[in-house]
Design a protein around this motif. Sequence first.
Motif, PDB file in Angstrom:
ATOM      1  N   TYR A   1       0.819  -1.216   0.000  1.00 31.86           N
ATOM      2  CA  TYR A   1       0.000   0.000   0.000  1.00 31.86           C
ATOM      3  C   TYR A   1       0.854   1.268   0.000  1.00 31.86           C
ATOM      4  O   TYR A   1       1.824   1.376   0.738  1.00 31.86           O
ATOM      5  CB  TYR A   1      -0.891   0.041   1.243  1.00 31.86           C
ATOM      6  N   PHE A   2       0.434   2.207  -0.830  1.00 33.00           N
ATOM      7  CA  PHE A   2       1.032   3.548  -0.854  1.00 33.00           C
ATOM      8  C   PHE A   2      -0.097   4.550  -0.678  1.00 33.00           C
ATOM      9  O   PHE A   2      -1.259   4.247  -0.987  1.00 33.00           O
ATOM     10  CB  PHE A   2       1.724   3.799  -2.199  1.00 33.00           C
ATOM     11  N   ALA A   3       0.248   5.743  -0.200  1.00 32.96           N
ATOM     12  CA  ALA A   3      -0.749   6.812  -0.157  1.00 32.96           C
ATOM     13  C   ALA A   3      -1.011   7.207  -1.602  1.00 32.96           C
ATOM     14  O   ALA A   3      -0.063   7.435  -2.362  1.00 32.96           O
ATOM     15  CB  ALA A   3      -0.202   7.992   0.635  1.00 32.96           C
ATOM     16  N   ASN A   4      -2.275   7.282  -1.994  1.00 38.09           N
ATOM     17  CA  ASN A   4      -2.490   7.538  -3.423  1.00 38.09           C
ATOM     18  C   ASN A   4      -2.306   9.001  -3.827  1.00 38.09           C
ATOM     19  O   ASN A   4      -2.149   9.309  -4.980  1.00 38.09           O
ATOM     20  CB  ASN A   4      -3.839   6.973  -3.903  1.00 38.09           C
ATOM     21  N   ILE A   5      -2.283   9.888  -2.821  1.00 38.88           N
ATOM     22  CA  ILE A   5      -2.051  11.295  -3.142  1.00 38.88           C
ATOM     23  C   ILE A   5      -0.582  11.493  -3.526  1.00 38.88           C
ATOM     24  O   ILE A   5       0.307  11.081  -2.798  1.00 38.88           O
ATOM     25  CB  ILE A   5      -2.387  12.182  -1.923  1.00 38.88           C
ATOM     26  N   GLN A   6      -0.361  12.116  -4.640  1.00 41.74           N
ATOM     27  CA  GLN A   6       0.979  12.439  -5.138  1.00 41.74           C
ATOM     28  C   GLN A   6       1.822  11.221  -5.472  1.00 41.74           C
ATOM     29  O   GLN A   6       3.032  11.313  -5.650  1.00 41.74           O
ATOM     30  CB  GLN A   6       1.775  13.316  -4.136  1.00 41.74           C
ATOM     31  N   LEU A   7       1.206  10.059  -5.534  1.00 39.81           N
ATOM     32  CA  LEU A   7       1.977   8.846  -5.823  1.00 39.81           C
ATOM     33  C   LEU A   7       2.420   8.845  -7.289  1.00 39.81           C
ATOM     34  O   LEU A   7       1.625   9.094  -8.184  1.00 39.81           O
ATOM     35  CB  LEU A   7       1.118   7.610  -5.537  1.00 39.81           C
ATOM     36  N   ASN A   8       3.693   8.566  -7.497  1.00 39.53           N
ATOM     37  CA  ASN A   8       4.220   8.514  -8.856  1.00 39.53           C
ATOM     38  C   ASN A   8       4.252   7.047  -9.327  1.00 39.53           C
ATOM     39  O   ASN A   8       5.260   6.355  -9.181  1.00 39.53           O
ATOM     40  CB  ASN A   8       5.622   9.132  -8.871  1.00 39.53           C
ATOM     41  N   LEU A   9       3.148   6.617  -9.876  1.00 40.25           N
ATOM     42  CA  LEU A   9       3.029   5.207 -10.265  1.00 40.25           C
ATOM     43  C   LEU A   9       4.004   4.827 -11.379  1.00 40.25           C
ATOM     44  O   LEU A   9       4.519   3.718 -11.416  1.00 40.25           O
ATOM     45  CB  LEU A   9       1.603   4.928 -10.740  1.00 40.25           C
ATOM     46  N   GLU A  10       4.257   5.784 -12.252  1.00 39.71           N
ATOM     47  CA  GLU A  10       5.164   5.496 -13.358  1.00 39.71           C
ATOM     48  C   GLU A  10       6.552   5.163 -12.816  1.00 39.71           C
ATOM     49  O   GLU A  10       7.234   4.262 -13.282  1.00 39.71           O
ATOM     50  CB  GLU A  10       5.218   6.717 -14.269  1.00 39.71           C
ATOM     51  N   MET A  11       6.943   5.938 -11.786  1.00 38.63           N
ATOM     52  CA  MET A  11       8.243   5.697 -11.153  1.00 38.63           C
ATOM     53  C   MET A  11       8.274   4.302 -10.530  1.00 38.63           C
ATOM     54  O   MET A  11       9.219   3.538 -10.713  1.00 38.63           O
ATOM     55  CB  MET A  11       8.472   6.787 -10.093  1.00 38.63           C
ATOM     56  N   LEU A  12       7.205   3.952  -9.813  1.00 39.94           N
ATOM     57  CA  LEU A  12       7.148   2.626  -9.185  1.00 39.94           C
ATOM     58  C   LEU A  12       7.228   1.526 -10.228  1.00 39.94           C
ATOM     59  O   LEU A  12       7.923   0.527 -10.071  1.00 39.94           O
ATOM     60  CB  LEU A  12       5.846   2.465  -8.385  1.00 39.94           C
ATOM     61  N   GLU A  13       6.521   1.758 -11.322  1.00 41.54           N
ATOM     62  CA  GLU A  13       6.467   0.767 -12.389  1.00 41.54           C
ATOM     63  C   GLU A  13       7.855   0.510 -12.987  1.00 41.54           C
ATOM     64  O   GLU A  13       8.173  -0.602 -13.390  1.00 41.54           O
ATOM     65  CB  GLU A  13       5.490   1.270 -13.465  1.00 41.54           C
ATOM     66  N   ASN A  14       8.678   1.587 -13.002  1.00 39.49           N
ATOM     67  CA  ASN A  14      10.004   1.452 -13.626  1.00 39.49           C
ATOM     68  C   ASN A  14      11.144   1.385 -12.611  1.00 39.49           C
ATOM     69  O   ASN A  14      12.310   1.531 -12.966  1.00 39.49           O
ATOM     70  CB  ASN A  14      10.238   2.636 -14.582  1.00 39.49           C
ATOM     71  N   LEU A  15      10.782   1.166 -11.373  1.00 44.71           N
ATOM     72  CA  LEU A  15      11.768   1.227 -10.288  1.00 44.71           C
ATOM     73  C   LEU A  15      12.913   0.229 -10.456  1.00 44.71           C
ATOM     74  O   LEU A  15      14.069   0.535 -10.148  1.00 44.71           O
ATOM     75  CB  LEU A  15      11.045   0.958  -8.958  1.00 44.71           C
ATOM     76  N   ASP A  16      12.599  -0.915 -10.965  1.00 46.17           N
ATOM     77  CA  ASP A  16      13.626  -1.948 -11.117  1.00 46.17           C
ATOM     78  C   ASP A  16      14.810  -1.439 -11.937  1.00 46.17           C
ATOM     79  O   ASP A  16      15.957  -1.790 -11.695  1.00 46.17           O
ATOM     80  CB  ASP A  16      12.978  -3.175 -11.789  1.00 46.17           C
ATOM     81  N   ASP A  17      14.497  -0.577 -12.911  1.00 41.35           N
ATOM     82  CA  ASP A  17      15.554  -0.080 -13.807  1.00 41.35           C
ATOM     83  C   ASP A  17      16.095   1.284 -13.401  1.00 41.35           C
ATOM     84  O   ASP A  17      16.862   1.893 -14.142  1.00 41.35           O
ATOM     85  CB  ASP A  17      15.013   0.014 -15.240  1.00 41.35           C
ATOM     86  N   PHE A  18      15.685   1.763 -12.274  1.00 42.97           N
ATOM     87  CA  PHE A  18      16.183   3.057 -11.766  1.00 42.97           C
ATOM     88  C   PHE A  18      17.712   2.980 -11.686  1.00 42.97           C
ATOM     89  O   PHE A  18      18.273   2.093 -11.039  1.00 42.97           O
ATOM     90  CB  PHE A  18      15.585   3.262 -10.362  1.00 42.97           C
ATOM     91  N   GLU A  19      18.382   3.926 -12.359  1.00 42.13           N
ATOM     92  CA  GLU A  19      19.841   3.823 -12.410  1.00 42.13           C
ATOM     93  C   GLU A  19      20.485   4.264 -11.097  1.00 42.13           C
ATOM     94  O   GLU A  19      20.250   5.366 -10.614  1.00 42.13           O
ATOM     95  CB  GLU A  19      20.364   4.654 -13.572  1.00 42.13           C
ATOM     96  N   ILE A  20      21.275   3.387 -10.550  1.00 49.92           N
ATOM     97  CA  ILE A  20      21.892   3.649  -9.247  1.00 49.92           C
ATOM     98  C   ILE A  20      23.346   4.057  -9.426  1.00 49.92           C
ATOM     99  O   ILE A  20      24.081   3.447 -10.200  1.00 49.92           O
ATOM    100  CB  ILE A  20      21.833   2.359  -8.376  1.00 49.92           C
ATOM    101  N   ARG A  21      23.742   5.102  -8.706  1.00 47.76           N
ATOM    102  CA  ARG A  21      25.161   5.492  -8.719  1.00 47.76           C
ATOM    103  C   ARG A  21      25.837   4.958  -7.456  1.00 47.76           C
ATOM    104  O   ARG A  21      25.182   4.835  -6.411  1.00 47.76           O
ATOM    105  CB  ARG A  21      25.291   7.021  -8.743  1.00 47.76           C
TER     106      ARG A  21
END
Length: 299
Positions: free
Chosen positions: A25-45
């Motif tokens: 569960y996430f708070a649905n206000i201001q939730l960035n679903l697109e970010m969550l959807e692509n989180l696996d590929d979030f580039e880490i430094r």
Amino acid sequence: FQQALIGNRNMEDTNKFLTKFKGCYFANIQLNLEMLENLDDFEIRDDDVFIITYPKSGTIWFQQILCLIYFEEHRKGIGNLETVERIPFIEYNPQKVDFAERPSPRLFVTHIPCYLVPRGLKNKKAKVIYIYRNPKDVMCSFFHFSKELTPSSTDNFVEFMKLFLEGEVVGSLWFDHIKGWYEHKSLFNIQFLMYEEMKKDLRGSVLKVCKFLGKELSEEDLDAVVRQATFENMKNDPRANYDDKLKTCFGIQKKGHFFRKGTIGDWKNHMTAEQNEKFDKIFQTEMKDIPLKFIWDMN
Ligand code: A3P
């Protein structure tokens, strides 16, 4: 990704505030679903630092500590950037900050469960700091926060305790969150830190974190961090207390505060002996294989 959304389950009013994404569960206000959807590929430094918390465990407190360690002008009180701008939430990003454009070292905060984490974090170079707190105090803090700040939560403690123990709150079940991170700790470059430990010995905790981060502060700077990270100081500092950001950052319309009591053991003012016994039984069963240090009842 609509299929991943199982929120707003027509259950009770309390759930109108929540969106379920891949089981959490996430708070649905201001939730960035697109970010969550692509989180696996979030580039880490390699020099990224992630603060991970279950809600109400001292997130803002640790954001402030990290800002004070990393940014000299924050420490000296001459910068006017707010904590949340220095250390943005990954999943709530109303300003649509482009994380890839941020200069290193990047500092982030998130409530995500371990199984949603960006793959790159497992390179064990970027650092993760997991802050945890007595779940009874988390529950009580969460109860007030929900009641005062969220649009449709319950103002009945008995009902809230039920929701908390069923994981029908932001972050889902506390036990799953902490166990997920603890059981997979060998995959990450991770430091666990307890809210109660920070309360008892803030200076020692800051030193421990500095060591983990490879940061050396002078005695004077260390004093400044400890001084500015106290509850009273943060509560009165508009850069640290989020009061002006409730609406823009979290879409919160009500006039509550993130800073309530900041104490250990407030659960004793909320829970009956019976509720406490029930909670303890669940805690013992759920946490029996987790050798994390807990010093909950410390004053
Ligand atoms: P209480 O509601 O028990 O007072 P989060 O930032 O994860 O939402 O956690 C909020 C909790 O951390 C609140 O707990 C808040 O008062 C407490 N907190 C924030 N800053 C603190 C500080 N400097 N010292 C102690 N507690 C702090």
